[in-house]
Design a protein around this motif. Structure first.
Motif, mmCIF file in Angstrom:
data_model
loop_
_atom_site.group_PDB
_atom_site.id
_atom_site.type_symbol
_atom_site.label_atom_id
_atom_site.label_comp_id
_atom_site.label_asym_id
_atom_site.label_seq_id
_atom_site.Cartn_x
_atom_site.Cartn_y
_atom_site.Cartn_z
ATOM 1 N N MET A 166 0.851 -1.182 0.000
ATOM 2 C CA MET A 166 0.000 0.000 0.000
ATOM 3 C C MET A 166 0.887 1.231 0.000
ATOM 4 O O MET A 166 1.816 1.336 0.785
ATOM 5 N N GLY A 167 0.592 2.170 -0.872
ATOM 6 C CA GLY A 167 1.354 3.402 -0.935
ATOM 7 C C GLY A 167 0.980 4.356 0.184
ATOM 8 O O GLY A 167 -0.069 4.211 0.823
ATOM 9 N N LEU A 168 1.833 5.334 0.407
ATOM 10 C CA LEU A 168 1.617 6.306 1.473
ATOM 11 C C LEU A 168 0.333 7.105 1.258
ATOM 12 O O LEU A 168 -0.422 7.340 2.202
ATOM 13 N N ARG A 169 0.078 7.501 0.036
ATOM 14 C CA ARG A 169 -1.138 8.273 -0.265
ATOM 15 C C ARG A 169 -2.383 7.462 0.076
ATOM 16 O O ARG A 169 -3.316 7.948 0.707
ATOM 17 N N LYS A 170 -2.378 6.197 -0.325
ATOM 18 C CA LYS A 170 -3.521 5.329 -0.052
ATOM 19 C C LYS A 170 -3.678 5.122 1.452
ATOM 20 O O LYS A 170 -4.801 5.112 1.973
ATOM 21 N N LEU A 171 -2.569 4.962 2.170
ATOM 22 C CA LEU A 171 -2.605 4.792 3.615
ATOM 23 C C LEU A 171 -3.204 6.026 4.291
ATOM 24 O O LEU A 171 -4.064 5.908 5.168
ATOM 25 N N ARG A 172 -2.748 7.213 3.895
ATOM 26 C CA ARG A 172 -3.292 8.452 4.463
ATOM 27 C C ARG A 172 -4.793 8.542 4.225
ATOM 28 O O ARG A 172 -5.557 8.887 5.134
ATOM 29 N N ASN A 173 -5.229 8.219 3.011
ATOM 30 C CA ASN A 173 -6.654 8.290 2.686
ATOM 31 C C ASN A 173 -7.466 7.276 3.483
ATOM 32 O O ASN A 173 -8.570 7.580 3.946
ATOM 33 N N GLU A 174 -6.932 6.079 3.652
ATOM 34 C CA GLU A 174 -7.642 5.029 4.389
ATOM 35 C C GLU A 174 -7.781 5.393 5.862
ATOM 36 O O GLU A 174 -8.855 5.241 6.449
ATOM 37 N N ILE A 175 -6.710 5.884 6.466
ATOM 38 C CA ILE A 175 -6.768 6.300 7.870
ATOM 39 C C ILE A 175 -7.763 7.441 8.024
ATOM 40 O O ILE A 175 -8.590 7.444 8.941
#
Length: 69
Positions: A1-10
């Protein structure tokens, strides 16, 4: 999982918990000792919450910190 996707998911999960509990960004920000703007940025995926912030949020919402991941 990329950082952008992680930020959005959180952010998506945080916003969902906050709305489910019926509290404002202001009240949540008071609890975790940060600004409402910072909470907003986390919810929108603009900022990544620190481990300490995620720990405090998990405690507030009575979920395991793993919930955010």
């Amino acid at each position: 999982m990329g950082l952008r996707k992680l930020r959005n998911e959180i952010g998506r999960k945080l916003k969902g918990l906050r709305i489910e509990k019926g509290i404002s960004q202001e009240k949540l920000a008071e609890y975790v000792n940060m600004s409402r703007e910072h909470i907003s940025c986390i919810e929108r995926g603009k900022n990544l919450a620190t481990v300490e912030t995620l720990y405090n949020l998990a405690n507030y919402f009575e979920v395991d910190i793993k919930y955010f991941f």
